[in-house]
Structure formats: structure tokens, C-alpha cells
Design an enzyme around this catalytic site. Structure first.
Site, PDB file in Angstrom:
ATOM      1  N   HIS A  12       0.762  -1.345   0.064  1.00  0.00           N
ATOM      2  CA  HIS A  12      -0.076   0.040  -0.167  1.00  0.00           C
ATOM      3  C   HIS A  12       0.905   1.359  -0.065  1.00  0.00           C
ATOM      4  O   HIS A  12       0.654   2.143   0.873  1.00  0.00           O
ATOM      5  CB  HIS A  12      -1.243  -0.057   0.974  1.00  0.00           C
ATOM      6  CG  HIS A  12      -0.433  -0.092   2.578  1.00  0.00           C
ATOM      7  ND1 HIS A  12      -0.995  -0.980   3.501  1.00  0.00           N
ATOM      8  CD2 HIS A  12       0.559   0.439   3.181  1.00  0.00           C
ATOM      9  CE1 HIS A  12      -0.434  -1.122   4.600  1.00  0.00           C
ATOM     10  NE2 HIS A  12       0.897  -0.051   4.388  1.00  0.00           N
ATOM     11  N   HIS A  59      -2.021   4.371   9.980  1.00  0.00           N
ATOM     12  CA  HIS A  59      -0.736   5.000   9.942  1.00  0.00           C
ATOM     13  C   HIS A  59      -1.140   6.278  10.783  1.00  0.00           C
ATOM     14  O   HIS A  59      -0.877   7.428  10.144  1.00  0.00           O
ATOM     15  CB  HIS A  59      -0.465   5.636   8.612  1.00  0.00           C
ATOM     16  CG  HIS A  59      -0.051   4.255   7.808  1.00  0.00           C
ATOM     17  ND1 HIS A  59      -1.057   3.628   6.834  1.00  0.00           N
ATOM     18  CD2 HIS A  59       1.091   3.419   7.668  1.00  0.00           C
ATOM     19  CE1 HIS A  59      -0.459   2.688   6.279  1.00  0.00           C
ATOM     20  NE2 HIS A  59       0.695   2.424   6.689  1.00  0.00           N
ATOM     21  N   HIS A 193      10.785  -2.993   3.346  1.00  0.00           N
ATOM     22  CA  HIS A 193      11.053  -1.591   3.549  1.00  0.00           C
ATOM     23  C   HIS A 193      11.475  -1.066   4.944  1.00  0.00           C
ATOM     24  O   HIS A 193      10.844  -1.723   5.740  1.00  0.00           O
ATOM     25  CB  HIS A 193       9.968  -0.864   2.856  1.00  0.00           C
ATOM     26  CG  HIS A 193       8.811  -0.731   3.537  1.00  0.00           C
ATOM     27  ND1 HIS A 193       8.114  -1.822   3.807  1.00  0.00           N
ATOM     28  CD2 HIS A 193       8.032   0.210   4.119  1.00  0.00           C
ATOM     29  CE1 HIS A 193       6.795  -1.303   4.417  1.00  0.00           C
ATOM     30  NE2 HIS A 193       6.835  -0.252   4.726  1.00  0.00           N
ATOM     31  N   GLU A 240       4.687  -5.546   8.323  1.00  0.00           N
ATOM     32  CA  GLU A 240       3.359  -5.586   7.853  1.00  0.00           C
ATOM     33  C   GLU A 240       2.928  -6.707   7.110  1.00  0.00           C
ATOM     34  O   GLU A 240       1.895  -7.040   6.951  1.00  0.00           O
ATOM     35  CB  GLU A 240       3.463  -4.181   7.036  1.00  0.00           C
ATOM     36  CG  GLU A 240       3.339  -2.989   7.682  1.00  0.00           C
ATOM     37  CD  GLU A 240       3.335  -1.744   6.653  1.00  0.00           C
ATOM     38  OE1 GLU A 240       3.347  -0.451   7.164  1.00  0.00           O
ATOM     39  OE2 GLU A 240       3.291  -2.093   5.577  1.00  0.00           O
TER      40      GLU A 240
END
Length: 279
Positions: A12, A59, A193, A240
Site C-alpha cells: 500500500h 498510519h 522496507h 506489515e
């Protein structure tokens, strides 16, 4: 009864939404990425889901350090795009499915998963970007959406095994729903990441590819992978990926891989997409 007609694992990456929103999807930087999407979009158009259950992480838009639920199910009739600091994304309001969502909440809680129930919740790029990846820029989203938010921001997040078991409970809940809804389950986030520290910008495409292989063929084994391996191999935000295991747990034990892609130069995130059919 309701039926799961497919599963999607999808990064995402917020920059994907920004590229679409600002008309940059066809430039020399972004076109190679968006050229990878038509097979996935054709698949979901053929499936014609009535509802998408989108597993994602907030977030700091709907939640903060004041409230950190592990699993949150959105049961509202609609969800507004969140303002993440630059104004809300100019995407359609997300239409919910309260009847199915409340059924899921009841079934999951009675199945001993302690869900937080959200009657009001703005949804950020974690949810809207995967919808844009799969549906483009429609005037209205072509499907109802049930948000399932997972805490993978503040430690401790749920384990991969817990997420995989939640997926199986989600499948039991959907199978017991008396409607005829066609459901696609999204697991979102990742891939490798890291956004800060000495390893900022880390991408491990080899590990990401192995994760996808395991997701298809050895999900129970992947569910045993501890947080520390995600952190070591995929970066601090790579954890995630446990949310993809919720999607996979909701699918049959045996699945058919329809399509996959991994594209890196879109940002400092390995941007992955996989589409699964039940075998």
C-alpha cells in the site's frame, strides 16, 4: 452462503496513490509500475466481488498512542478518506457493508478473537491505495468494503500465526453468512522496507519473492516466522507482511497463483502484488 472468490496480497505504498492523484501514472518513473497492473485488474473485474474485506494498518489517522487496538473491524455504512497531512485523497467515499460486517464481528468474537468494533473510522492510504491498485480511478468504488485494521505499527504486533488463524476464523464467518455475496479478501502492507535508521531504504527482493512462494505453497510454515526475522530480513516496516497471512488463512489450503509482480523503483519500498484463486 457467501463465498470467497479470491485473495489479493498488495503493498500500500502511499506514493502510488500520489502518482494517480496527481496525474503522474504515465510518466517515465511511474509508467513501468502501472503497466504491471492490467492482469490483476482484469482478474478482479471478471470476479465481480460484491464485497472486499481489506486487511490493512492505520498510519496514525484513526488511531494513535492513546488507543492501539490489535484488530479492528469497521462496521459503518461508509468510511471517509483520511487527511494524512496533505488533505484527504480525492477518491470515492468507501461504502461499507454493515450487515456482513456485524455478522463477522459476532462470529469472530464468539470464535475467541477479541475484535475492536469501529462504528466510525476514517481510512488512510493503507486501505485506499490497494483499492486504487485494483480498480483504478472510478467515480465510485465498484464494491462494498469492510476494513479490518491490524496494529503493526506499535510493538507488539500480532504474530504471523495469530494472523493466519484469524484468516481461518474469517473464512468460517463468511461461510456461515446466509447471503450470496462474492467476497475478495485483501492482505496489504509491505513488502520489504525500512523508513528510518541506518538501514533506511532497505529492500530485499529475494526475501520478498521467497515470502510470496511460501504464501502460496507453505502458508502454515510462513506463519511460524517470528517478528525478528521480518525485522532482520525485510526491515522494520516489513513486519506489515503478517497481514497478508490473514488473507491467506481465509483461502483454501490449496490455492492457484493467478498473477504476481514485484516492482522496486516506485519508492523506497519493495512494491508487491499477488492474486490467488481457490484451487
Amino acid at each position: 452462503m457467501a463465498e470467497i472468490v479470491g485473495g489479493v496480497g498488495c503493498s500500500h505504498v502511499p506514493a502510488v496513490g500520489a502518482a494517480l492523484d496527481n496525474g503522474k501514472s504515465g510518466n517515465e518513473v511511474w509508467k513501468p509500475y502501472f503497466d504491471t497492473l492490467p492482469p490483476a485488474r482484469e482478474w478482479i473485474e471478471e470476479k465481480k466481488p460484491d464485497v472486499c474485506i481489506v486487511v490493512y494498518n492505520d498510519h496514525a489517522s484513526a488511531f494513535s498512542m492513546q488507543l492501539i487496538p490489535t484488530f479492528t473491524l469497521g462496521v459503518a455504512p461508509e468510511f471517509q478518506p483520511a487527511d494524512e497531512g496533505f488533505g484527504p485523497r480525492k477518491v470515492p467515499t468507501v461504502e461499507g457493508d454493515p450487515d456482513l460486517a456485524w455478522h463477522l464481528a459476532e462470529s469472530l468474537i464468539l470464535d475467541e478473537f477479541d475484535m475492536t468494533i469501529a462504528n466510525e473510522m476514517d481510512v488512510d492510504h493503507g486501505l485506499t491505495v490497494p483499492l486504487s491498485v485494483m480498480f483504478g480511478q472510478p467515480e465510485n468504488w465498484p464494491t462494498k468494503v469492510i476494513p479490518l485494521a491490524v496494529n503493526v505499527v506499535q510493538f507488539p504486533p500480532p504474530t504471523g500465526h495469530r494472523c493466519y488463524m484469524l484468516g481461518k476464523a474469517l473464512r468460517r464467518a463468511i461461510d456461515s453468512y446466509p447471503g450470496a455475496e462474492r467476497v475478495v479478501v485483501f492482505g496489504t502492507g509491505g513488502m520489504s522496507h525500512q523508513l528510518q535508521g541506518e538501514r533506511a531504504g532497505l529492500v530485499n527482493s529475494e526475501w520478498d519473492s521467497q515470502f510470496m512462494d511460501n504464501l502460496v505453497s507453505n502458508p502454515a510454515e510462513q506463519a511460524q516466522v517470528p517478528h525478528v526475522e521480518y525485522l532482520r530480513e525485510a526491515g522494520t516496516e516489513g513486519v506489515e507482511l503478517v497481514m497478508w497471512l490473514i488473507m491467506r488463512g481465509a483461502m483454501n489450503d490449496s490455492v492457484e497463483e493467478v498473477y504476481r509482480s514485484i516492482y522496486v523503483p516506485t519508492s523506497n519500498t519493495s512494491n508487491g502484488l499477488i492474486v490467488l484463486d481457490n484451487a
